[in-house]
Write an enzyme that holds these catalytic residues in place. Structure first.
Site, PDB file in Angstrom:
ATOM      1  N   GLY A 160      -5.044  -3.552 -12.272  1.00 45.40           N
ATOM      2  CA  GLY A 160      -4.589  -2.218 -12.612  1.00 45.40           C
ATOM      3  C   GLY A 160      -5.183  -1.732 -13.915  1.00 45.40           C
ATOM      4  O   GLY A 160      -4.766  -2.144 -14.988  1.00 45.40           O
ATOM      5  N   GLY A 161      -6.207  -0.894 -13.824  1.00 45.22           N
ATOM      6  CA  GLY A 161      -6.752  -0.255 -15.011  1.00 45.22           C
ATOM      7  C   GLY A 161      -7.654  -1.103 -15.872  1.00 45.22           C
ATOM      8  O   GLY A 161      -7.911  -0.764 -17.028  1.00 45.22           O
ATOM      9  N   CYS A 195       0.838  -1.193   0.000  1.00 43.95           N
ATOM     10  CA  CYS A 195       0.000   0.000   0.000  1.00 43.95           C
ATOM     11  C   CYS A 195       0.879   1.252   0.000  1.00 43.95           C
ATOM     12  O   CYS A 195       1.679   1.445   0.912  1.00 43.95           O
ATOM     13  CB  CYS A 195      -0.918   0.015   1.218  1.00 43.95           C
ATOM     14  SG  CYS A 195      -2.046   1.425   1.224  1.00 43.95           S
TER      15      CYS A 195
END
Length: 288
Positions: free
Chosen positions: A225-226, A113
């Protein structure tokens, strides 16, 4: 799967999406003790995604199991609990609390994180990553997924270290560290200054990292991711991912993850491909 932090702890998301049609749900990250999260503002949109610095607000592991955990068995899908600690012993304690808990199918260790203090130590040091991975496995019989960071020079040593320490799968990737400055006030916009960039802008980075890691490990990779549509997911799969997670797109379209599943099914039918397994890593050159 849903990506951690984008569908709460499950019950709230189940009110708007048929979770049984998904492969699994990854919960918001839980820590040993309750956290209030970072200063506001915590999020801001970017032209191709968003920056977030939420700071892992959560009720702590005891509060989570008392309040939310009782509903997991009724969700009709595997629940993967995301955990984060500040030390190997804290990761061990979190895993121990989940051992034998009904409704939990696996653990995703959030070693990466980017918007909590010391949140990336484990994700950037192979030895620390292996130490924390081993600590979890000492007390847990659940499948362990290690979530890796893109904020490194080379992801391959981290992927290998996680596998050697006993991880059962990898999630690649977490958000990319970014920043926005308020030009009118001439100060950082985000309360915690830096934030994690997610959304379509980061997908090419995620696909590249999966592509690099896949030849180095023998355990499954989960691409994240995306991802906003089936073609996005298929890029990850062809790069080497055996599964994918949909996150930021769900904030725009809560049904995005279901749409990805349906789109992949259509692609398989139209291509006359019998199993998604046949596509995993197919973008790599064949051995000479």
């Amino acid at each position: 799967m849903t990506a951690s932090g984008t569908s709460g702890f499950g019950a709230e998301y189940a009110r708007i999406v048929d979770l049984a049609k998904l492969g699994a749900m990854v919960t918001k990250t839980v820590t040993p003790r309750p956290r209030r999260g970072n200063l506001t503002p915590r999020t801001v949109e970017t032209p191709s995604g968003m920056l977030n610095s939420i700071g892992l607000p959560n009720p702590g592991i005891e509060g989570l199991l008392a309040r939310e955990g009782r509903a997991w068995e009724s969700l009709g899908m595997p629940v993967i609990v995301s955990i984060a600690g500040g030390s190997a012993s804290e990761f061990r304690d979190l895993a121990a609390a989940l051992e034998g808990y009904r409704g939990v199918s696996a653990i995703e260790a959030n070693f990466s994180c980017p918007n909590v203090e010391d949140g990336m130590e484990f994700a950037t040091d192979p030895e620390l990553l292996a130490l924390a991975t081993g600590a979890i496995l000492e007390v847990s019989s659940l499948p362990l997924i290690v979530k890796l960071s893109p904020n490194v020079t080379d992801i391959r040593p981290l992927a290998v270290a996680a596998q050697q320490a006993g991880a059962h799968a990898l999630t690649i990737m977490n958000t990319i560290l970014g920043m926005k400055i308020d030009v009118h006030n001439r100060r950082p916009f985000i309360g915690a200054t830096f934030a994690g960039l997610s959304g379509p802008a980061v997908r090419p980075v995620g696909v590249r990292l999966v592509y690099q890691a896949w030849p180095e490990v023998d355990i499954p990779i989960i691409g994240a991711g995306g991802i906003a549509c089936a073609d996005d997911a298929l890029e990850y799969i062809l790069a080497g991912a055996s599964a994918v997670q949909v996150g930021t797109a769900s904030f725009v379209r809560p049904t995005a993850a279901l749409e990805v599943v349906e789109g992949i099914e259509d692609y398989l039918r139209n291509s006359e491909v019998g199993s998604i397994d046949r596509l995993v890593g197919l973008a790599h050159p064949e051995p000479a």
